[in-house]
Design an enzyme around this catalytic site. Structure first.
Site, PDB file in Angstrom:
ATOM      1  N   GLY A  67      31.768 -50.637 -38.282  1.00 14.96           N
ATOM      2  CA  GLY A  67      32.801 -49.592 -38.316  1.00 14.96           C
ATOM      3  C   GLY A  67      32.168 -48.213 -38.351  1.00 14.96           C
ATOM      4  NE  ARG A  85      38.427 -44.900 -35.361  1.00 16.68           N
ATOM      5  CZ  ARG A  85      39.402 -45.408 -36.110  1.00 16.68           C
ATOM      6  NH1 ARG A  85      40.115 -44.618 -36.876  1.00 16.68           N
ATOM      7  NH2 ARG A  85      39.673 -46.706 -36.085  1.00 16.68           N
ATOM      8  CG  ASP A 116      37.690 -58.425 -34.320  1.00 18.40           C
ATOM      9  OD1 ASP A 116      37.439 -58.167 -35.519  1.00 18.40           O
ATOM     10  OD2 ASP A 116      38.810 -58.814 -33.927  1.00 18.40           O
ATOM     11  CB  SER A 120      38.819 -49.936 -51.831  1.00 19.67           C
ATOM     12  OG  SER A 120      39.895 -49.112 -52.192  1.00 19.67           O
ATOM     13  CE1 TYR A 162      41.413 -51.449 -47.449  1.00 22.11           C
ATOM     14  CE2 TYR A 162      41.787 -50.683 -49.691  1.00 22.11           C
ATOM     15  CZ  TYR A 162      41.123 -50.575 -48.485  1.00 22.11           C
ATOM     16  OH  TYR A 162      40.182 -49.587 -48.313  1.00 22.11           O
ATOM     17  CE  LYS A 205      37.950 -52.423 -48.427  1.00 19.41           C
ATOM     18  NZ  LYS A 205      36.831 -52.326 -47.484  1.00 19.41           N
TER      19      LYS A 205
HETATM   20  P1  NAP Z   1      38.764 -45.473 -40.520  1.00 19.12           P
HETATM   21  O1  NAP Z   1      38.569 -44.004 -40.369  1.00 19.12           O
HETATM   22  O2  NAP Z   1      40.091 -46.072 -40.267  1.00 19.12           O
HETATM   23  O3  NAP Z   1      37.652 -46.202 -39.619  1.00 19.12           O
HETATM   24  C1  NAP Z   1      37.612 -47.605 -39.596  1.00 19.12           C
HETATM   25  C2  NAP Z   1      36.354 -48.033 -38.881  1.00 19.12           C
HETATM   26  O4  NAP Z   1      36.283 -49.477 -38.944  1.00 19.12           O
HETATM   27  C3  NAP Z   1      36.348 -47.679 -37.413  1.00 19.12           C
HETATM   28  O5  NAP Z   1      35.017 -47.426 -37.044  1.00 19.12           O
HETATM   29  C4  NAP Z   1      36.870 -48.949 -36.739  1.00 19.12           C
HETATM   30  O6  NAP Z   1      36.438 -49.115 -35.387  1.00 19.12           O
HETATM   31  C5  NAP Z   1      36.222 -49.996 -37.628  1.00 19.12           C
HETATM   32  N1  NAP Z   1      36.889 -51.289 -37.593  1.00 19.12           N
HETATM   33  C6  NAP Z   1      38.146 -51.598 -38.006  1.00 19.12           C
HETATM   34  N2  NAP Z   1      38.393 -52.906 -37.801  1.00 19.12           N
HETATM   35  C7  NAP Z   1      37.287 -53.427 -37.242  1.00 19.12           C
HETATM   36  C8  NAP Z   1      36.929 -54.714 -36.773  1.00 19.12           C
HETATM   37  N3  NAP Z   1      37.765 -55.753 -36.868  1.00 19.12           N
HETATM   38  N4  NAP Z   1      35.699 -54.896 -36.216  1.00 19.12           N
HETATM   39  C9  NAP Z   1      34.835 -53.859 -36.123  1.00 19.12           C
HETATM   40  N5  NAP Z   1      35.104 -52.606 -36.560  1.00 19.12           N
HETATM   41  C10 NAP Z   1      36.321 -52.401 -37.101  1.00 19.12           C
HETATM   42  O7  NAP Z   1      38.388 -45.953 -41.993  1.00 19.12           O
HETATM   43  P2  NAP Z   1      37.558 -45.228 -43.168  1.00 19.12           P
HETATM   44  O8  NAP Z   1      38.504 -44.493 -44.013  1.00 19.12           O
HETATM   45  O9  NAP Z   1      36.351 -44.572 -42.626  1.00 19.12           O
HETATM   46  O10 NAP Z   1      37.144 -46.528 -43.999  1.00 19.12           O
HETATM   47  C11 NAP Z   1      35.857 -47.125 -43.928  1.00 19.12           C
HETATM   48  C12 NAP Z   1      35.748 -48.152 -45.043  1.00 19.12           C
HETATM   49  O11 NAP Z   1      35.949 -47.517 -46.306  1.00 19.12           O
HETATM   50  C13 NAP Z   1      36.789 -49.264 -44.959  1.00 19.12           C
HETATM   51  O12 NAP Z   1      36.220 -50.493 -45.335  1.00 19.12           O
HETATM   52  C14 NAP Z   1      37.830 -48.835 -45.976  1.00 19.12           C
HETATM   53  O13 NAP Z   1      38.547 -49.943 -46.472  1.00 19.12           O
HETATM   54  C15 NAP Z   1      36.957 -48.188 -47.024  1.00 19.12           C
HETATM   55  N6  NAP Z   1      37.664 -47.241 -47.886  1.00 19.12           N
HETATM   56  C16 NAP Z   1      38.243 -46.117 -47.364  1.00 19.12           C
HETATM   57  C17 NAP Z   1      38.898 -45.242 -48.221  1.00 19.12           C
HETATM   58  C18 NAP Z   1      39.545 -43.971 -47.743  1.00 19.12           C
HETATM   59  O14 NAP Z   1      40.217 -43.320 -48.555  1.00 19.12           O
HETATM   60  N7  NAP Z   1      39.404 -43.579 -46.500  1.00 19.12           N
HETATM   61  C19 NAP Z   1      38.978 -45.531 -49.581  1.00 19.12           C
HETATM   62  C20 NAP Z   1      38.379 -46.684 -50.062  1.00 19.12           C
HETATM   63  C21 NAP Z   1      37.721 -47.526 -49.206  1.00 19.12           C
HETATM   64  P3  NAP Z   1      37.279 -48.452 -34.157  1.00 19.12           P
HETATM   65  O15 NAP Z   1      36.961 -46.983 -34.204  1.00 19.12           O
HETATM   66  O16 NAP Z   1      36.732 -49.107 -32.928  1.00 19.12           O
HETATM   67  O17 NAP Z   1      38.723 -48.721 -34.409  1.00 19.12           O
END
Ligand code: NAP
Length: 242
Positions: A8, A11, A59, A140, A153, A157
């Site tokens: 991932g 982004r 994926d 998370s 979720y 986690k």
């Molecule tokens: P995001 O901006 O939505 O980005 C998600 C990333 O994961 C993207 O690169 C996406 O690829 C990739 N992805 C999703 N499903 C996938 C799959 N099946 N196979 C391969 N890649 C996949 O999310 P984020 O906020 O950066 O979150 C990153 C991590 O931090 C996640 O595990 C999330 O649960 C965790 N997290 C986030 C927050 C928050 O507040 N943002 C808080 C706690 C934990 P594509 O670009 O190709 O779609």
């Protein structure tokens, strides 16, 4: 060469992690699910700061695809090693359990927890043979305290947290550390539709965090200096919960 592999990485938090690990001198292998323009942009940003990066589309929730794509990469790079693995790919599909579908439950569990299992398994043998490695799982706050509307979720986690602690004990003697980072609210596409102004009132730091603030901790846990830290869950949440 010793690589860092970030799932991932196209982004958000994953992109910031790629940039941090590249800054530390790692060539970066980044995975994405389908957003090629975003993956290309991460690669370009890494290159612009003088690093090297390569994107792999697969994926993480599809174990056969994980095996195939990572297997092909490893075969094509017989003299390279993956030294740092960051299991970051994750999605959320929030709804109350009463109205949750099997598809929503499975998608969230299969991506975070299943993805961590398949990708770690695919690269672990190499780390075991090298007797060195760093595995960092992005979990998370939701997996620590549980969040209503996020039963899938929170379960995914929390499962990753248990797996982090168990795997850390299995492989500590091979100089491989396994840790988890639990972000609170971080400004990315995933939190785009949330009302930051309202939610910030309950965060002691009074704001959402940045992807770079999560990546900074990844950088430390990935470093040689963090050799004696393993099996831990470290929060990056502005004091929201500890
Ligand atoms: P995001 O901006 O939505 O980005 C998600 C990333 O994961 C993207 O690169 C996406 O690829 C990739 N992805 C999703 N499903 C996938 C799959 N099946 N196979 C391969 N890649 C996949 O999310 P984020 O906020 O950066 O979150 C990153 C991590 O931090 C996640 O595990 C999330 O649960 C965790 N997290 C986030 C927050 C928050 O507040 N943002 C808080 C706690 C934990 P594509 O670009 O190709 O779609």
């Amino acid at each position: 060469m010793n690589y860092a592999f970030v799932t991932g990485g196209s982004r958000g938090i994953g992109r910031a992690i790629c940039l941090k690990l590249a800054e530390m001198g790692y060539p970066v292998l980044l995975n994405f699910k389908g957003n090629k323009p975003a993956a290309d942009e991460t690669v370009a940003l890494v290159r612009a700061q003088g690093g090297s990066a390569e994107a792999l589309c697969f994926d993480v929730s599809n174990s056969e695809e994980v095996q195939k794509v990572t297997g092909e990469w490893l075969e094509a790079h017989p003299n390279d090693k993956i030294e740092v693995l960051v299991n970051n790919a994750g999605i959320r599909q929030d709804t109350l359990l009463m109205s949750m579908t099997d598809t929503q439950w499975n998608a969230v569990l299969d991506t975070s927890l299943g993805g961590m299992y398949s990708v770690t398994k695919a690269v672990l043998n190499q780390m075991l043979l090298a007797r060195y490695g760093r595995i960092i799982n992005i979990v998370s706050l939701s997996g620590l305290k549980g969040m209503p509307g996020q039963v899938n979720y929170s379960a995914a986690k929390a499962g990753m947290i248990g797996a982090t602690k168990a795997l850390a004990q299995e492989i500590a003697k091979r100089n491989i550390t396994v840790n988890a980072i639990a972000p609170g609210f971080i400004k990315t596409d995933m939190t785009e539709e949330l009302n930051e102004k309202e939610l910030a009132k309950m965060i002691p730091a009074q704001r959402f965090g940045t992807a770079e603030e999560v990546a900074a901790l990844v950088g430390f846990l990935a470093s040689k200096e963090a050799a004696y830290i393993t099996g831990q869950v470290i929060s990056v949440n502005g004091g929201l919960y500890s």
